[in-house]
Design a protein around this motif. Structure first.
Motif, mmCIF file in Angstrom:
data_model
loop_
_atom_site.group_PDB
_atom_site.id
_atom_site.type_symbol
_atom_site.label_atom_id
_atom_site.label_comp_id
_atom_site.label_asym_id
_atom_site.label_seq_id
_atom_site.Cartn_x
_atom_site.Cartn_y
_atom_site.Cartn_z
ATOM 1 N N ARG A 216 43.511 12.973 68.409
ATOM 2 C CA ARG A 216 42.078 13.200 68.199
ATOM 3 C C ARG A 216 41.693 12.536 66.883
ATOM 4 O O ARG A 216 42.074 12.978 65.808
ATOM 5 N N LYS A 217 40.944 11.467 66.988
ATOM 6 C CA LYS A 217 40.693 10.644 65.809
ATOM 7 C C LYS A 217 39.321 10.904 65.209
ATOM 8 O O LYS A 217 38.337 11.143 65.914
ATOM 9 N N ILE A 235 36.329 2.139 61.821
ATOM 10 C CA ILE A 235 35.585 1.915 63.068
ATOM 11 C C ILE A 235 35.295 3.274 63.692
ATOM 12 O O ILE A 235 36.216 3.997 64.095
ATOM 13 N N PHE A 236 34.031 3.634 63.764
ATOM 14 C CA PHE A 236 33.650 4.937 64.304
ATOM 15 C C PHE A 236 33.453 4.797 65.810
ATOM 16 O O PHE A 236 32.337 4.648 66.313
ATOM 17 N N SER A 237 34.583 4.856 66.504
ATOM 18 C CA SER A 237 34.596 4.574 67.943
ATOM 19 C C SER A 237 34.662 5.827 68.804
ATOM 20 O O SER A 237 34.501 5.751 70.019
ATOM 21 N N SER A 238 34.889 6.984 68.191
ATOM 22 C CA SER A 238 35.181 8.186 68.982
ATOM 23 C C SER A 238 33.951 8.786 69.664
ATOM 24 O O SER A 238 34.086 9.571 70.600
ATOM 25 N N LYS A 239 32.748 8.445 69.218
ATOM 26 C CA LYS A 239 31.549 9.027 69.813
ATOM 27 C C LYS A 239 31.063 8.257 71.030
ATOM 28 O O LYS A 239 30.123 8.692 71.698
ATOM 29 N N ASN A 240 31.691 7.133 71.318
ATOM 30 C CA ASN A 240 31.320 6.315 72.463
ATOM 31 C C ASN A 240 32.407 6.445 73.522
ATOM 32 O O ASN A 240 33.571 6.141 73.266
ATOM 33 N N SER A 241 32.064 6.906 74.707
ATOM 34 C CA SER A 241 33.066 7.144 75.748
ATOM 35 C C SER A 241 33.805 5.867 76.133
ATOM 36 O O SER A 241 34.968 5.910 76.540
ATOM 37 N N MET A 287 45.516 1.581 62.468
ATOM 38 C CA MET A 287 45.827 2.965 62.130
ATOM 39 C C MET A 287 44.694 3.865 62.594
ATOM 40 O O MET A 287 43.622 3.397 62.999
ATOM 41 N N ILE A 288 44.943 5.168 62.545
ATOM 42 C CA ILE A 288 43.944 6.182 62.870
ATOM 43 C C ILE A 288 43.915 7.211 61.747
ATOM 44 O O ILE A 288 44.967 7.559 61.202
ATOM 45 N N LYS A 289 42.732 7.681 61.407
ATOM 46 C CA LYS A 289 42.626 8.896 60.602
ATOM 47 C C LYS A 289 42.210 10.003 61.549
ATOM 48 O O LYS A 289 41.154 9.930 62.181
ATOM 49 N N ASP A 290 43.079 10.998 61.706
ATOM 50 C CA ASP A 290 42.818 12.016 62.721
ATOM 51 C C ASP A 290 41.952 13.144 62.175
ATOM 52 O O ASP A 290 41.541 13.147 61.002
ATOM 53 N N MET A 291 41.672 14.136 63.018
ATOM 54 C CA MET A 291 40.766 15.219 62.657
ATOM 55 C C MET A 291 41.359 16.141 61.595
ATOM 56 O O MET A 291 40.640 16.913 60.960
ATOM 57 N N GLY A 293 42.930 14.835 58.992
ATOM 58 C CA GLY A 293 42.982 14.035 57.775
ATOM 59 C C GLY A 293 44.240 13.204 57.625
ATOM 60 O O GLY A 293 44.438 12.576 56.584
ATOM 61 N N ARG A 294 45.112 13.189 58.639
ATOM 62 C CA ARG A 294 46.333 12.381 58.566
ATOM 63 C C ARG A 294 46.020 10.916 58.859
ATOM 64 O O ARG A 294 45.163 10.609 59.694
ATOM 65 N N TYR A 295 46.743 10.019 58.174
ATOM 66 C CA TYR A 295 46.695 8.592 58.492
ATOM 67 C C TYR A 295 47.880 8.306 59.410
ATOM 68 O O TYR A 295 49.038 8.485 59.027
ATOM 69 N N VAL A 296 47.584 7.844 60.621
ATOM 70 C CA VAL A 296 48.615 7.620 61.631
ATOM 71 C C VAL A 296 48.724 6.122 61.909
ATOM 72 O O VAL A 296 47.755 5.473 62.310
#
Length: 332
Positions: A216-217, A235-241, A287-291, A293-296
């Motif tokens: 969950r990013k 990149i704020f991509s999570s709000k777009n299906s 990379m991803i910053k998850d919900m 706060g982790r950098y993955v």
């Protein structure tokens, strides 16, 4: 005196074109060799005398001989690897003979790059293409973890039964290629692989495949590294299906918001260790910053596009690359 050689491709290389424009702006002579045209006698005349290590290339488009003796620095932007550039379909079925020939043709051109290195070992490569070809997702994940980066839970399975060892634990998964994705074309359009959410109902038979936990990013990070300096974009991509699982499934009508991002010092240090271990001076990192706060860390592409980071964030990376190559001439 020409001291910079750029190995690239002729088509769809806007970033290479822009770097060349900056070199022209600074008045620095360079040679560009398009490996996707190297076998075309309308573009190049190539002659190699293996016994005497004599190599001659004549650029027929620009009507000049390429003087390889004066080269000091090589920017290997693109190369021809064993993955064919294009797949041709015939009556909705892939023509296996076309695939075999395309793979053979790519391997022949790829071997030509190795001849360049063997004949001119004194050249300074950024980056040497054999190091780039050695990049392996699974190995890189292990190295990333070794240097303190968080990586996703990762699995490889070849059947629904084996995959149930994970799905029975109520874990949500995504799947993507173990090695590299592919882009191909037919008469109806262009196609490409991208990350997909795993749904048990659509899994039937499959080759050994890579599966990872679906994180969950908060947002995705595309990071371009050049000489231990990092240029990151959120990149704020999570709000777009359409882009929620993979931002590369672009929504051209509703583009994701992209902004410059400053990486924490600890993440930069870990990435430097990773890049050094892989012997890479540049590359695009996902990379991803998850919900939480982790950098993955997800993966690294040694020849990934950086124009998509440069333009939205005003990083002017093409200029940075050109200045880096100019600077390296003094150390070669």
């Amino acid at each position: 005196m020409t001291e910079i050689l750029i190995i690239s491709k002729a088509d769809l290389e806007l970033t290479t074109n822009s770097v060349c424009d900056w070199l022209n702006h600074y008045g620095v002579p360079f040679i560009r060799l398009n490996v996707d045209q190297i076998s075309d006698p309308a573009c190049y005349d190539v002659f190699i005398h293996v016994n005497t290590h004599k190599l001659e290339i004549f650029d027929k488009i620009n009507h000049k001989k390429i003087d390889l003796e004066k080269i000091k620095v090589v920017w290997c932007r693109r190369f021809i690897d064993l993955v064919y550039d294009q797949v041709i379909r015939k009556e909705n079925e892939i023509d296996e003979n076309v695939l075999k020939f395309a793979k053979f043709h790519a391997a022949e051109r790829n071997r030509f790059l190795r001849i360049l290195y063997d004949f001119y070992p004194e050249w300074k490569w950024f980056d040497y293409y054999k190091d780039s070809l050695k990049i392996d997702k699974i190995e890189v994940l292990g190295l990333a973890e070794k240097y303190g980066l968080t990586i996703p839970e990762t699995y490889i399975a070849n059947s629904r039964e084996s995959l149930r060892k994970v799905t029975d634990l109520n874990k949500n998964l995504i799947t993507k290629p173990i090695f590299e994705g592919i882009t191909f074309a037919d008469t109806k359009g262009m196609y490409g692989t991208h990350t997909q959410i795993v749904k048990d109902g659509n899994i039937k038979e499959f080759t050994p495949s890579l599966f990872q936990e679906n994180i969950r990013k908060r947002f995705e990070l595309r990071i371009f590294c050049l000489n231990r300096k990092f240029y990151a974009m959120a990149i704020f991509s999570s709000k777009n299906s359409q882009t929620r699982t993979d931002f590369r499934n672009y929504d051209i009508f509703n583009p994701n918001r992209c902004v410059p991002y400053e990486l924490p010092q600890t993440i930069r240090e870990s990435l430097i260790y990773l890049m050094d271990d892989l012997n890479l001076s540049s590359g695009s990192i996902d990379m991803i910053k998850d919900m939480d706060g982790r950098y993955v860390f997800l993966e690294i592409n040694p020849v990934g596009q950086f124009g998509m980071v440069s333009l939205p964030c005003n990083y002017h990376l093409e200029k940075e690359v050109a200045e880096f190559l100019i600077q390296q001439r003094t150390y070669a």
